[in-house]
Design an enzyme around this catalytic site. Structure first.
Site, short mmCIF file in Angstrom:
data_model
loop_
_atom_site.label_atom_id
_atom_site.label_comp_id
_atom_site.label_asym_id
_atom_site.label_seq_id
_atom_site.Cartn_x
_atom_site.Cartn_y
_atom_site.Cartn_z
N ILE A 187 0.83 -1.21 0.00
CA ILE A 187 0.00 0.00 0.00
C ILE A 187 0.86 1.25 0.00
CG2 ILE A 187 -1.73 1.30 1.30
CD1 ILE A 187 -2.79 -1.45 2.33
N THR A 219 -4.49 5.11 7.62
CA THR A 219 -5.36 4.05 7.08
C THR A 219 -4.80 2.69 7.50
OG1 THR A 219 -4.15 3.91 4.99
CG2 THR A 219 -6.05 5.39 5.04
N ARG A 227 -3.75 1.03 11.17
CA ARG A 227 -4.55 0.51 12.28
C ARG A 227 -4.62 1.60 13.35
NH1 ARG A 227 -6.37 -2.58 9.31
NH2 ARG A 227 -6.37 -4.85 9.36
N ASP A 275 -8.93 6.62 8.89
CA ASP A 275 -9.84 5.57 8.42
C ASP A 275 -9.94 4.47 9.47
OD1 ASP A 275 -11.52 4.38 6.40
OD2 ASP A 275 -9.92 2.92 6.03
N GLU A 321 -12.20 1.36 17.49
CA GLU A 321 -13.22 1.26 16.43
C GLU A 321 -14.09 0.02 16.55
OE1 GLU A 321 -10.49 1.00 12.96
OE2 GLU A 321 -11.48 -0.89 12.50
N HIS A 353 -13.25 2.82 8.43
CA HIS A 353 -12.50 1.68 7.90
C HIS A 353 -13.03 1.26 6.52
CE1 HIS A 353 -9.75 -1.70 9.49
NE2 HIS A 353 -9.73 -1.72 8.18
N GLN A 354 -13.03 2.22 5.61
CA GLN A 354 -13.57 1.93 4.28
C GLN A 354 -12.49 1.93 3.20
OE1 GLN A 354 -16.14 5.71 4.05
NE2 GLN A 354 -15.42 5.58 1.94
N PHE A 367 -10.62 -0.31 2.17
CA PHE A 367 -10.65 -1.52 1.33
C PHE A 367 -11.89 -1.59 0.44
CE2 PHE A 367 -14.11 -4.11 3.06
CZ PHE A 367 -14.47 -3.33 4.16
P1 NAI Z 1 2.69 -4.97 3.59
O1 NAI Z 1 3.00 -6.14 4.47
O2 NAI Z 1 2.79 -5.11 2.12
O3 NAI Z 1 3.64 -3.74 4.01
C1 NAI Z 1 3.87 -3.36 5.33
C2 NAI Z 1 5.23 -2.68 5.39
O4 NAI Z 1 5.39 -2.13 6.71
C3 NAI Z 1 6.39 -3.64 5.16
O5 NAI Z 1 7.28 -3.09 4.22
C4 NAI Z 1 7.02 -3.79 6.54
O6 NAI Z 1 8.43 -4.01 6.48
C5 NAI Z 1 6.72 -2.44 7.14
N1 NAI Z 1 6.75 -2.40 8.60
C6 NAI Z 1 6.42 -3.37 9.47
N2 NAI Z 1 6.51 -2.92 10.73
C7 NAI Z 1 6.92 -1.62 10.63
C8 NAI Z 1 7.20 -0.61 11.58
N3 NAI Z 1 7.09 -0.84 12.89
N4 NAI Z 1 7.59 0.60 11.13
C9 NAI Z 1 7.71 0.83 9.79
N5 NAI Z 1 7.45 -0.09 8.86
C10 NAI Z 1 7.07 -1.30 9.27
O7 NAI Z 1 1.24 -4.48 4.05
P2 NAI Z 1 0.21 -3.61 3.21
O8 NAI Z 1 -0.63 -4.48 2.35
O9 NAI Z 1 0.91 -2.47 2.57
O10 NAI Z 1 -0.75 -3.08 4.38
C11 NAI Z 1 -0.27 -2.23 5.41
C12 NAI Z 1 -1.31 -2.15 6.51
O11 NAI Z 1 -2.46 -1.46 6.04
C13 NAI Z 1 -1.87 -3.52 6.98
O12 NAI Z 1 -1.03 -4.12 7.94
C14 NAI Z 1 -3.20 -3.15 7.57
O13 NAI Z 1 -3.04 -2.87 8.96
C15 NAI Z 1 -3.58 -1.85 6.84
N6 NAI Z 1 -4.73 -2.04 5.96
C16 NAI Z 1 -5.80 -1.20 6.10
C17 NAI Z 1 -6.91 -1.34 5.29
C18 NAI Z 1 -8.07 -0.40 5.38
O14 NAI Z 1 -9.15 -0.72 4.84
N7 NAI Z 1 -7.93 0.74 6.01
C19 NAI Z 1 -7.00 -2.44 4.32
C20 NAI Z 1 -5.80 -3.21 4.20
C21 NAI Z 1 -4.71 -3.04 5.02
#
Ligand code: NAI
Length: 348
Positions: free
Chosen positions: A156, A234, A236, A260, A265, A297-298, A300
Site C-alpha cells: 500500500i 489508514t 490501524r 480511516d 473502532e 474503515h472503508q 478496502f
Molecule cells: P505490507 O506487508 O505489504 O507492508 C507493510 C510494510 O510495513 C512492510 O514493508 C514492513 O516491512 C513495514 N513495517 C512493518 N513494521 C513496521 C514498523 N514498525 N515501522 C515501519 N514499517 C514497518 O502491508 P500492506 O498491504 O501495505 O498493508 C499495510 C497495513 O495497512 C496492513 O497491515 C493493515 O493494517 C492496513 N490495511 C488497512 C486497510 C483499510 O481498509 N484501512 C485495508 C488493508 C490493510
C-alpha cells in the site's frame, strides 16, 4: 465432500460478493451477521471453517471453543491479522488471510483523505448546498513540492508513493526493512523516524500494527513534527495515541488528521449508531474538529478489492481442504521471520 463454512460479522455487501460461491458444489456457507464471540462460538459446531473480519477478536477462549467444535481453518477476510491471538492458535487451527486484494483501494483512499482535508471539499460540499458560495476558510496548499513521510513501504505504501510522486511531492520513507533498490528506482529517500517527523508536511501510516509500534504516534512524536502537519492513518487505529492526537489538534500543532481507523473502532465501526449516539468521549471529541475527517474503515471498500477478497478467501479454503496447501497462512513465527513454511508448505 462439502466444505462447511461459518461466516461471521457479515454485511449485505459480504453476502453479495460471496454469494456466487454459495451455490457451488463443494461449499456450504452460512452467513452470521453478528461478530464471533466466546458467547456465540457454539454456532460453529458442525462447520469445518470459520471466516471472520477485522473486528472479530480471535481470543484464546474462542480458539479453544473452535477447536472443541472441530474447526480446522480460520479464514480472515483481511490482510491485517492483529485481531488474532496467533500464539493461542498455533498448532491448533490454521489461519489464512488475504495478503493483497487491492493496495490501490487503500492507497487511493489515503490520498482522498489528504485531498479532502487540504482543499476542504468536505466543508465546501455543505457550504454550497446552503447557497453559501464564499471561499473564506477553504484555503489549501499545492501538494506539488511538499514533502510526504510514508511509514511502511509495502504494497500500500508504494501505491501511495506512486500517486504522491505524480503530484510532484518529495517522498521520505521509513520502513523496518528499507529497500534501497526500490528507493533508487522510484526516486525516494529512506530516512530515520526523527528526520521523517521533522521534514514531512504530510505523514501517512502504512505499516502493520505490532506490539512494538502501538502508539508510535504519541505526544513525543507529534512534538518533533512540523507545525501544522497533516497526519493520515489508514493502517490501524492503535498506531496513534488518540488522546495525544487530540492535544496536538487543540494546540494546532497538528493541522489536520484523516483517520480511516480508530483505536477503539471495534465497538462502533461498520454499525449504525445514528439513533443513539456514541458513548466514547474520545471519538466524540475527534468528531468536533473541523480539520479531522473520520471514515469508518472503508479503505478496502471498492468493487475490485471485494471481488479479490472473496476470490482469494474461497481459494484459501479450497486449497486447504482439497490440496492440503496453505500459501497464505500466517502464524506468530511468520511474524517473527522464523516460519518453517518454506520447507513444509504450511506453518505447522
Ligand atoms: P505490507 O506487508 O505489504 O507492508 C507493510 C510494510 O510495513 C512492510 O514493508 C514492513 O516491512 C513495514 N513495517 C512493518 N513494521 C513496521 C514498523 N514498525 N515501522 C515501519 N514499517 C514497518 O502491508 P500492506 O498491504 O501495505 O498493508 C499495510 C497495513 O495497512 C496492513 O497491515 C493493515 O493494517 C492496513 N490495511 C488497512 C486497510 C483499510 O481498509 N484501512 C485495508 C488493508 C490493510
Amino acid at each position: 465432500m462439502k466444505i462447511r463454512i461459518a461466516f461471521f460479522d457479515t454485511k449485505p455487501y459480504d453476502e453479495a460478493f460471496f454469494s456466487p460461491f454459495t451455490g457451488k458444489d463443494g461449499y456450504e456457507i452460512k452467513f452470521f451477521p453478528g461478530r464471533l464471540t466466546a458467547d456465540n462460538a457454539s454456532l460453529t459446531r458442525g462447520f469445518d471453517a470459520v471466516c471472520v473480519f477485522v473486528n472479530d477478536q480471535i481470543t484464546r477462549e474462542i480458539v479453544d471453543a473452535l477447536c472443541e467444535n472441530g474447526i480446522r481453518l480460520i479464514a480472515l477476510r483481511s490482510a491485517g491479522y492483529n485481531h488474532v491471538d496467533l500464539k493461542a492458535v498455533y498448532r491448533k487451527i490454521h489461519v489464512v488471510r488475504v495478503p493483497a486484494y487491492s493496495p490501490h483501494a487503500v492507497a487511493e483512499h489515503a490520498v482522498a483523505l489528504m485531498m479532502t482535508l487540504n482543499r476542504k471539499t468536505h466543508k465546501a460540499y455543505f457550504r454550497t448546498r446552503d447557497n453559501n458560495f464564499t471561499l473564506n476558510g477553504l484555503l489549501g496548499f499545492d501538494m506539488h513540492g511538499k514533502t510526504a513521510g510514508v511509514i511502511g513501504t509495502g504494497l500500500i505504501g508504494r501505491k501511495v508513493i506512486d500517486i504522491l510522486k505524480g503530484f510532484g511531492m518529495e517522498i521520505l520513507a521509513y520502513d523496518l526493512f528499507p529497500d534501497p533498490d526500490y528507493a533508487e528506482e522510484r526516486g525516494i529517500r529512506y530516512t530515520d523516524m526523527d528526520t521523517l517527523y521533522e521534514e514531512s508536511d504530510i505523514i501517512t501510516l502504512h505499516c502493520p500494527l505490532t506490539p512494538e509500534n502501538v502508539h508510535m504516534i504519541d505526544s513525543g512524536a507529534i512534538a518533533r513534527m512540523k507545525d501544522g502537519v497533516m497526519i493520515i492513518n489508514t493502517g490501524r487505529g492503535k498506531l496513534i495515541d488518540t488522546a495525544d492526537l487530540i492535544e496536538g489538534l487543540k494546540s494546532r500543532k497538528v493541522g489536520a488528521a484523516g483517520l480511516d481507523v480508530y483505536e477503539e473502532e471495534t465497538e462502533y465501526f461498520f454499525e449504525d449508531w445514528s439513533q443513539t449516539g456514541v458513548e466514547d468521549d474520545v471519538l466524540s471529541r475527534l468528531l468536533t474538529f473541523p480539520n479531522v475527517l473520520i471514515t469508518a474503515h472503508q479503505g478496502f471498500f471498492t468493487q475490485e478489492a471485494l471481488t479479490n477478497i472473496a476470490g482469494t478467501t474461497m481459494e484459501n479454503i479450497r486449497l486447504f481442504f482439497e490440496e492440503d496447501r496453505l500459501p497464505n497462512e500466517i502464524c506468530y513465527r511468520c511474524k517473527d521471520g522464523d516460519c518453517p513454511k518454506e520447507t513444509t508448505g504450511k506453518c505447522f
